[in-house]
Each structure stands twice: as C-alpha cells, then as structure tokens.
Design an enzyme around this catalytic site. Structure first.
Site, PDB file in Angstrom:
ATOM      1  N   ARG A  18      27.894  24.014  28.716  1.00 42.86           N
ATOM      2  CA  ARG A  18      28.013  23.684  30.145  1.00 42.86           C
ATOM      3  C   ARG A  18      28.580  24.891  30.922  1.00 42.86           C
ATOM      4  O   ARG A  18      27.869  25.576  31.637  1.00 42.86           O
ATOM      5  CB  ARG A  18      28.901  22.431  30.321  1.00 42.86           C
ATOM      6  CG  ARG A  18      28.774  21.759  31.672  1.00 42.86           C
ATOM      7  CD  ARG A  18      29.592  22.416  32.755  1.00 42.86           C
ATOM      8  NE  ARG A  18      31.022  22.434  32.430  1.00 42.86           N
ATOM      9  CZ  ARG A  18      31.900  23.156  33.107  1.00 42.86           C
ATOM     10  NH1 ARG A  18      31.523  23.923  34.112  1.00 42.86           N
ATOM     11  NH2 ARG A  18      33.185  23.156  32.760  1.00 42.86           N
ATOM     12  N   ASP A  19      29.850  25.169  30.729  1.00 44.40           N
ATOM     13  CA  ASP A  19      30.497  26.252  31.484  1.00 44.40           C
ATOM     14  C   ASP A  19      29.836  27.596  31.185  1.00 44.40           C
ATOM     15  O   ASP A  19      29.622  28.421  32.072  1.00 44.40           O
ATOM     16  CB  ASP A  19      31.984  26.308  31.110  1.00 44.40           C
ATOM     17  CG  ASP A  19      32.857  26.850  32.228  1.00 44.40           C
ATOM     18  OD1 ASP A  19      32.323  27.527  33.119  1.00 44.40           O
ATOM     19  OD2 ASP A  19      34.074  26.615  32.201  1.00 44.40           O
ATOM     20  N   HIS A 212      42.206  24.699  29.967  1.00 53.82           N
ATOM     21  CA  HIS A 212      40.897  25.372  30.095  1.00 53.82           C
ATOM     22  C   HIS A 212      41.152  26.763  30.664  1.00 53.82           C
ATOM     23  O   HIS A 212      41.523  26.904  31.821  1.00 53.82           O
ATOM     24  CB  HIS A 212      40.041  24.509  31.025  1.00 53.82           C
ATOM     25  CG  HIS A 212      38.684  25.059  31.350  1.00 53.82           C
ATOM     26  ND1 HIS A 212      37.525  24.488  30.872  1.00 53.82           N
ATOM     27  CD2 HIS A 212      38.277  26.090  32.135  1.00 53.82           C
ATOM     28  CE1 HIS A 212      36.476  25.151  31.344  1.00 53.82           C
ATOM     29  NE2 HIS A 212      36.899  26.131  32.111  1.00 53.82           N
ATOM     30  N   HIS A 214      39.917  30.785  31.218  1.00 53.41           N
ATOM     31  CA  HIS A 214      38.882  31.828  31.211  1.00 53.41           C
ATOM     32  C   HIS A 214      39.517  33.150  30.803  1.00 53.41           C
ATOM     33  O   HIS A 214      40.671  33.437  31.141  1.00 53.41           O
ATOM     34  CB  HIS A 214      38.218  31.931  32.588  1.00 53.41           C
ATOM     35  CG  HIS A 214      37.181  30.865  32.802  1.00 53.41           C
ATOM     36  ND1 HIS A 214      35.840  31.123  32.897  1.00 53.41           N
ATOM     37  CD2 HIS A 214      37.302  29.523  32.908  1.00 53.41           C
ATOM     38  CE1 HIS A 214      35.174  29.997  33.059  1.00 53.41           C
ATOM     39  NE2 HIS A 214      36.034  29.009  33.074  1.00 53.41           N
ATOM     40  N   CYS A 245      32.220  34.742  35.570  1.00 53.33           N
ATOM     41  CA  CYS A 245      32.934  34.380  36.781  1.00 53.33           C
ATOM     42  C   CYS A 245      32.055  34.856  37.939  1.00 53.33           C
ATOM     43  O   CYS A 245      31.763  36.048  38.030  1.00 53.33           O
ATOM     44  CB  CYS A 245      34.297  35.072  36.803  1.00 53.33           C
ATOM     45  SG  CYS A 245      35.216  34.804  38.320  1.00 53.33           S
ATOM     46  N   ASN A 254      34.829  31.697  29.046  1.00 52.09           N
ATOM     47  CA  ASN A 254      35.981  30.988  28.488  1.00 52.09           C
ATOM     48  C   ASN A 254      36.492  31.727  27.250  1.00 52.09           C
ATOM     49  O   ASN A 254      35.822  32.597  26.713  1.00 52.09           O
ATOM     50  CB  ASN A 254      35.568  29.575  28.046  1.00 52.09           C
ATOM     51  CG  ASN A 254      35.098  28.718  29.204  1.00 52.09           C
ATOM     52  OD1 ASN A 254      33.934  28.768  29.572  1.00 52.09           O
ATOM     53  ND2 ASN A 254      36.002  27.980  29.781  1.00 52.09           N
TER      54      ASN A 254
HETATM   55 ZN   LIG Z   1      35.555  27.004  33.510  1.00 49.57          ZN
END
Ligand SMILES: [Zn+2]
Length: 313
Positions: A18-19, A212, A214, A245, A254
């Site tokens: 997802r991310d 969470h 990054h 990002c 991440n």
């Molecule tokens: Zn994130």
C-alpha cells in the site's frame, strides 16, 4: 536512567503493498501482489496492509485492492488490513470482509486540506460515520485511526504534540477501536518519539497499536527502538523500503521490513519472521520493480555469522 525490558515479541505489519506501491510509478500486476502476499505469509508475516479503497483514477497502482484482499483472506491466520480515506472506502472494506481498516488523519491542517480536502476535525466526523456503518453491518472489521504528519509536515512545518494528541483522543471518542501514529515525512527523531509516544500511551493505553516511521532521513529504525523501549510492539514496514515521499524526490520509503526484522530479532524481540525467506522475497520484489529505487542494508551484506535464527525467530 533505567529502561523497562523490551517487549518479548513484536509484530511487523507489511505496508509495502500500500504505502510502498502507491508512491512509485510501476504498477505491479495483481498476480505479483498475490505472490508477494503468499510468500510474505510463508516467511511468517501475519499482518499485511494490502491496498487502499480509493478511486482507481487517483491511484491506479492500487486499483485491484478488492481482488488482492480477497486472495489475502484465503491465507489462514493472516490479518488483512486496508486503508480507507472515507466512509465510501470503509463500505468497500466492510463488504470485502477486511480484518482491519485504517482511516488516516493528518494532524497538519495544511497537509490534511491538501491531501484529503478535509480539515482534521472533518476526518474525525468521518470516523463517527464509519463506526456507525460498521456497527449497523454487525461486522467484525476493526477500525484504526492513524494520525499522520505527527512529527511535522513539509507544508505547515511544525505540528504541535498537543494537537496530535487532541486529534488522537477525538478519533477514539468518535469510535476508533485503536489508534496509531505516523511520521509521514521522516521528521521524527528518537527523542521526539519518546516524548510523543509516552503521552500517546498514557491517553490510549492498550488501544495504542502501532508506530509508522518513514526512513526519509535514515532514522526509522532508531525511532522504532525509541517506541519499543516504551513497550510499543507493532510497527509498519515496507519490504525493500520501497515507497518515498512526494515532497522529497529520491527519498526512501518506510523502514525496510527485512532490516526491521533483523534489528528486532537481534535485540531478542521475536517476530516470527524467517529473515532468509524474507530476503529471498525481497530479491524478487526488487526485480519486479526494476528501475525503481529500493533501500535497506541487510540485503547487501547478509546476516552476520553470529546471528542465530533458531533462537531469535
Ligand atoms: Zn506512510
């Protein structure tokens, strides 16, 4: 100063599908996503965020989320989570039988308006509607409120801890089963994590579920360790550290799943993950994403000879 012992076990929630995938250009075919999930499960991962119920025109990379979720649900014992930006997405998640849906809220007002076109307090209202829909459906799907840009944001700069915690409390009051904090843009450092998470834990107790981080500026694992010292035992991570990002071209995503598993297990925190199997999967995912930046350190050097998989997995 003495510190409490680290948790005996921790969960690494895979968010690469997802991310990670939402932040890169390559659209991974559904069949590859199934293979990733199947092999992550085989390597011992038991929580995977498989996608996001957002309109396909906004995120074509995640357009197959319903299909991917349906496959993930066939793996016994796998907790399948999905991101939902609003009530409409939540209704899809309920229909699909997701184990967990995560509603993101950006504590930065500027970031919230730019990305969600809602103020943070309007997102809290959305949480209220989602909880009502879940209860009306008699569904078992858990609801997590994820407070993002918790350590600052590229648009607004500083985001106060008081505001982050006010919104976290508001999400709980609006019906979130649990809450998490996210350093969306890599502004956190271990000292600020200690300060904010300590207060968050006092507010949410065992309903505080996840960190969470990054790795935009290389501090993701240090930040995990700071949270771990407070007893937090679930962390999001992305295989090969994929992602990025949108405000920092070339930035990493991440924390890398394989590096996080290595750090935790080296510290005696069991994750249930077979790191060799994870490295093999990482190798394949990186090949599928040829041309995209991948990150992490363990894959370059391999496990140290002193690392004892049998006693740490
Ligand atoms: Zn994130």
């Amino acid at each position: 100063m003495s510190t409490a012992p680290l948790p005996a076990t921790a969960v690494i929630r895979e968010v690469g599908l997802r991310d990670g995938l939402q932040s890169i250009q390559t659209v991974l075919p559904t069949e590859r996503k199934r293979e990733w999930i199947r092999d992550a499960f085989a390597a011992g991962q038991r929580e995977i965020e498989v996608g996001s119920f957002v309109p396909a025109r906004l995120l074509p990379q995640l357009a197959d989320t319903a299909d991917v979720l349906a496959f993930a649900k066939t793996l016994p014992g796998l907790k399948v989570s999905v991101l939902v930006p609003n009530l409409r997405g939540a209704l899809h998640a309920l229909q699909a039988g997701a184990d967990l849906m995560i509603l993101p809220l950006s504590a930065s007002h500027a970031h919230s308006l730019a990305n969600l076109r809602k103020t943070p307090d309007e997102v809290v209202q959305e949480m209220r509607k989602i909880r009502a829909a879940r209860d009306a459906a008699g569904s078992q799907t858990l609801i997590e409120g994820g407070v993002g840009t918790a350590f600052g944001c590229t648009l607004q700069g500083e985001v106060s801890h008081d505001e982050v915690l006010r919104l976290m409390q508001a999400l709980l009051d609006a019906g979130a089963d649990r809450v998490s904090l996210a350093d969306t843009v890599g502004y956190a450092d271990p000292a600020s994590v200690s300060r904010l998470f300590e207060r968050a834990l006092r507010i949410a107790g065992d309903r505080f579920c996840c960190g969470h981080f990054h790795d935009t500026r290389g501090l993701a694992l240090a930040n995990v360790y700071a949270a771990l010292q407070l007893g937090v035992s679930r962390f999001d991570a992305s295989l090969a550290g994929i992602g990025g990002c949108p405000h920092a071209p070339g930035a990493s995503g991440n924390a890398a799943t394989e590096d996080l598993a290595f750090m935790l297990q080296s510290c005696g925190v069991r994750t249930g993950v077979d790191i060799e199997a994870l490295l093999a999967l990482r190798h394949r995912v990186a090949a599928w994403l040829e041309g995209e930046a991948t990150h992490g350190a363990l894959w370059r050097a391999g496990l140290p000879r002193t690392f004892n998989m049998a006693t740490t997995a």
